[in-house]
Design a protein around this motif. Structure first.
Motif, PDB file in Angstrom:
ATOM      1  N   VAL A  20      -8.052  12.125  -2.098  1.00 39.67           N
ATOM      2  CA  VAL A  20      -9.141  11.531  -1.333  1.00 39.67           C
ATOM      3  C   VAL A  20      -9.653  10.258  -2.002  1.00 39.67           C
ATOM      4  O   VAL A  20     -10.062   9.310  -1.321  1.00 39.67           O
ATOM      5  N   VAL A  21      -9.610  10.213  -3.328  1.00 37.26           N
ATOM      6  CA  VAL A  21     -10.029   9.002  -4.047  1.00 37.26           C
ATOM      7  C   VAL A  21      -9.062   7.865  -3.752  1.00 37.26           C
ATOM      8  O   VAL A  21      -9.473   6.728  -3.471  1.00 37.26           O
ATOM      9  N   VAL A  22      -7.772   8.169  -3.816  1.00 35.77           N
ATOM     10  CA  VAL A  22      -6.758   7.159  -3.498  1.00 35.77           C
ATOM     11  C   VAL A  22      -6.929   6.675  -2.064  1.00 35.77           C
ATOM     12  O   VAL A  22      -6.859   5.467  -1.780  1.00 35.77           O
ATOM     13  N   GLY A  23      -7.186   7.610  -1.155  1.00 42.06           N
ATOM     14  CA  GLY A  23      -7.384   7.240   0.242  1.00 42.06           C
ATOM     15  C   GLY A  23      -8.585   6.347   0.448  1.00 42.06           C
ATOM     16  O   GLY A  23      -8.520   5.369   1.211  1.00 42.06           O
ATOM     17  N   MET A  24      -9.682   6.632  -0.248  1.00 44.33           N
ATOM     18  CA  MET A  24     -10.880   5.797  -0.122  1.00 44.33           C
ATOM     19  C   MET A  24     -10.630   4.393  -0.661  1.00 44.33           C
ATOM     20  O   MET A  24     -11.073   3.397  -0.076  1.00 44.33           O
ATOM     21  N   VAL A  25      -9.916   4.315  -1.781  1.00 41.57           N
ATOM     22  CA  VAL A  25      -9.585   2.993  -2.331  1.00 41.57           C
ATOM     23  C   VAL A  25      -8.767   2.193  -1.331  1.00 41.57           C
ATOM     24  O   VAL A  25      -9.025   0.999  -1.091  1.00 41.57           O
ATOM     25  N   GLU A  26      -7.784   2.835  -0.712  1.00 41.82           N
ATOM     26  CA  GLU A  26      -6.938   2.116   0.246  1.00 41.82           C
ATOM     27  C   GLU A  26      -7.699   1.733   1.507  1.00 41.82           C
ATOM     28  O   GLU A  26      -7.417   0.706   2.128  1.00 41.82           O
ATOM     29  N   MET A  27      -8.654   2.545   1.905  1.00 43.16           N
ATOM     30  CA  MET A  27      -9.473   2.171   3.059  1.00 43.16           C
ATOM     31  C   MET A  27     -10.270   0.907   2.757  1.00 43.16           C
ATOM     32  O   MET A  27     -10.359   0.000   3.596  1.00 43.16           O
ATOM     33  N   PHE A  38       9.343   3.776  -8.958  1.00 48.32           N
ATOM     34  CA  PHE A  38       8.371   3.407  -7.939  1.00 48.32           C
ATOM     35  C   PHE A  38       7.225   2.596  -8.543  1.00 48.32           C
ATOM     36  O   PHE A  38       6.695   1.682  -7.900  1.00 48.32           O
ATOM     37  N   LEU A  39       6.842   2.916  -9.775  1.00 48.10           N
ATOM     38  CA  LEU A  39       5.772   2.158 -10.416  1.00 48.10           C
ATOM     39  C   LEU A  39       6.199   0.709 -10.630  1.00 48.10           C
ATOM     40  O   LEU A  39       5.433  -0.223 -10.330  1.00 48.10           O
ATOM     41  N   VAL A  40       7.414   0.509 -11.110  1.00 41.35           N
ATOM     42  CA  VAL A  40       7.922  -0.844 -11.309  1.00 41.35           C
ATOM     43  C   VAL A  40       8.030  -1.578  -9.980  1.00 41.35           C
ATOM     44  O   VAL A  40       7.678  -2.765  -9.868  1.00 41.35           O
ATOM     45  N   ALA A  41       8.525  -0.876  -8.951  1.00 43.27           N
ATOM     46  CA  ALA A  41       8.649  -1.502  -7.630  1.00 43.27           C
ATOM     47  C   ALA A  41       7.290  -1.922  -7.091  1.00 43.27           C
ATOM     48  O   ALA A  41       7.137  -3.014  -6.522  1.00 43.27           O
ATOM     49  N   SER A  42       6.286  -1.066  -7.263  1.00 42.91           N
ATOM     50  CA  SER A  42       4.937  -1.392  -6.788  1.00 42.91           C
ATOM     51  C   SER A  42       4.384  -2.592  -7.527  1.00 42.91           C
ATOM     52  O   SER A  42       3.836  -3.527  -6.913  1.00 42.91           O
ATOM     53  N   SER A  64       0.822  -1.205   0.000  1.00 45.57           N
ATOM     54  CA  SER A  64       0.000   0.000   0.000  1.00 45.57           C
ATOM     55  C   SER A  64       0.855   1.254   0.000  1.00 45.57           C
ATOM     56  O   SER A  64       0.544   2.234  -0.693  1.00 45.57           O
ATOM     57  N   VAL A  65       1.948   1.240   0.751  1.00 50.67           N
ATOM     58  CA  VAL A  65       2.865   2.379   0.771  1.00 50.67           C
ATOM     59  C   VAL A  65       3.402   2.647  -0.632  1.00 50.67           C
ATOM     60  O   VAL A  65       3.405   3.794  -1.111  1.00 50.67           O
ATOM     61  N   LEU A  66       3.850   1.587  -1.305  1.00 50.41           N
ATOM     62  CA  LEU A  66       4.384   1.752  -2.657  1.00 50.41           C
ATOM     63  C   LEU A  66       3.311   2.266  -3.609  1.00 50.41           C
ATOM     64  O   LEU A  66       3.553   3.177  -4.419  1.00 50.41           O
ATOM     65  N   PHE A  67       2.114   1.684  -3.524  1.00 50.59           N
ATOM     66  CA  PHE A  67       1.025   2.098  -4.412  1.00 50.59           C
ATOM     67  C   PHE A  67       0.674   3.566  -4.218  1.00 50.59           C
ATOM     68  O   PHE A  67       0.540   4.319  -5.196  1.00 50.59           O
ATOM     69  N   VAL A  68       0.511   3.997  -2.978  1.00 50.80           N
ATOM     70  CA  VAL A  68       0.132   5.388  -2.718  1.00 50.80           C
ATOM     71  C   VAL A  68       1.208   6.341  -3.243  1.00 50.80           C
ATOM     72  O   VAL A  68       0.892   7.411  -3.782  1.00 50.80           O
ATOM     73  N   LYS A  69       2.462   5.966  -3.122  1.00 52.32           N
ATOM     74  CA  LYS A  69       3.519   6.827  -3.653  1.00 52.32           C
ATOM     75  C   LYS A  69       3.403   6.961  -5.167  1.00 52.32           C
ATOM     76  O   LYS A  69       3.654   8.038  -5.721  1.00 52.32           O
ATOM     77  N   THR A  70       3.018   5.888  -5.855  1.00 53.22           N
ATOM     78  CA  THR A  70       2.871   5.980  -7.312  1.00 53.22           C
ATOM     79  C   THR A  70       1.703   6.871  -7.713  1.00 53.22           C
ATOM     80  O   THR A  70       1.642   7.339  -8.858  1.00 53.22           O
ATOM     81  N   MET A  71       0.789   7.118  -6.775  1.00 55.12           N
ATOM     82  CA  MET A  71      -0.386   7.932  -7.081  1.00 55.12           C
ATOM     83  C   MET A  71      -0.224   9.396  -6.684  1.00 55.12           C
ATOM     84  O   MET A  71      -0.924  10.262  -7.212  1.00 55.12           O
ATOM     85  N   ILE A  72       0.686   9.681  -5.734  1.00 58.17           N
ATOM     86  CA  ILE A  72       0.761  11.050  -5.204  1.00 58.17           C
ATOM     87  C   ILE A  72       2.193  11.583  -5.300  1.00 58.17           C
ATOM     88  O   ILE A  72       2.540  12.248  -6.270  1.00 58.17           O
ATOM     89  N   ARG A  73       3.028  11.283  -4.338  1.00 61.16           N
ATOM     90  CA  ARG A  73       4.346  11.918  -4.263  1.00 61.16           C
ATOM     91  C   ARG A  73       5.304  11.452  -5.353  1.00 61.16           C
ATOM     92  O   ARG A  73       6.197  12.205  -5.756  1.00 61.16           O
TER      93      ARG A  73
END
Length: 268
Positions: free
Chosen positions: A242-249, A187-191, A171-180
């Protein structure tokens, strides 16, 4: 801007000093401990320990901000208050359950890493994130094994903790590919690689364990699908955090349900 218009924003700013403002982080911190309660049994000791862990999370959040700010005075009251509450709640618990101190050295190292990350303002680095994930995930084992003398308790606790650690780091890797790190190919390959390995592990477990192992492969496939699909969508149209956050929740809840219903069977 009038004083009346400034008041709500000032209140929100003040609240952020005291309350972590990321619901996804709250869930990642608390769901492993709650899994330990559900699987191990919601007795007084486990509920007490979970409450202490909640205060530990608040202490970590507020102290990290205080350190990052180089001891600015406005960040001290929340940190001091939560630390005092943790002492009130935690000290009696340690008197009643001194065996839990066996986990203290590990948590001291993990806390030190997160505080170090805050001090050098690298709290969002992978190593600092990994320390936070390990601390939260291990609570599944800490809570579950509390007061359980049966020989399978350590194995079950390890399986619970491993499920949360592996999926939460993904999840940490995925969120980084979406935001920071939205534009980072690395990071995309790592995720994608991390989630593909989770799927492979799920397939192996399903092959070895039969029906009891199949849900792990299904959950891992869902996590891989979102790790691939959402960054691709995000390249064509911006997705709000917020969309990314809802998906991760939602994904966190899926992992939680799997952990409490199926993961303990893998330890048998």
């Amino acid at each position: 801007m009038t004083d009346h218009e400034r008041t709500p924003s000032r209140r929100r700013a003040y609240a952020k000093l005291w309350i972590p403002d990321q619901p996804g982080a709250w869930m990642m911190a608390l769901l492993p401990a709650l899994a330990g309660v559900v699987v191990g049994g919601a007795d007084a000791g486990r509920l007490w320990l979970t409450a202490a862990w909640l205060l530990c999370y608040c202490v970590q959040f507020t102290v990290a901000r205080w350190l990052r700010s180089r001891f600015r005075r406005r960040y001290l009251p929340p940190a001091a208050t939560y630390a005092a509450l943790l002492a009130v709640v935690g000290a009696p618990f340690l008197v009643v359950h001194p065996a839990v101190l066996a986990w203290a050295p590990t948590y001291a190292v993990l806390a030190g890493l997160t505080f170090r990350g805050a001090w050098i303002r690298r709290e969002r680095s992978l190593w600092s994130n990994a320390a936070s994930v390990l601390a939260a995930s291990m609570m599944a084992a800490v809570v579950y094994t509390l007061g359980r003398p049966d020989p399978l308790a350590p194995a079950t606790g390890f399986v619970l903790a491993a499920v949360f650690a592996l999926t939460q780091f993904g999840s940490v890797l995925f969120v980084k590919t979406m935001i920071r790190e939205r534009r980072s190919r690395g990071f995309l390959v790592a995720s994608w690689a991390w989630h593909a390995l989770l799927v492979a592990a799920g397939v192996i477990v399903a092959w070895r364990e039969g029906p009891s192992g199949t849900p792990l492969a299904a959950v891992a496939a869902m996590l891989l699908l979102r790790a691939v699909a959402l960054p691709m969508i995000g390249r064509r149209r911006a997705l709000r955090p917020v969309v990314v956050g809802m998906v991760e929740m939602v994904m966190s809840l899926v992992v939680f349900v799997y952990a409490v219903m199926c993961a303990p069977l893998l330890a048998l």
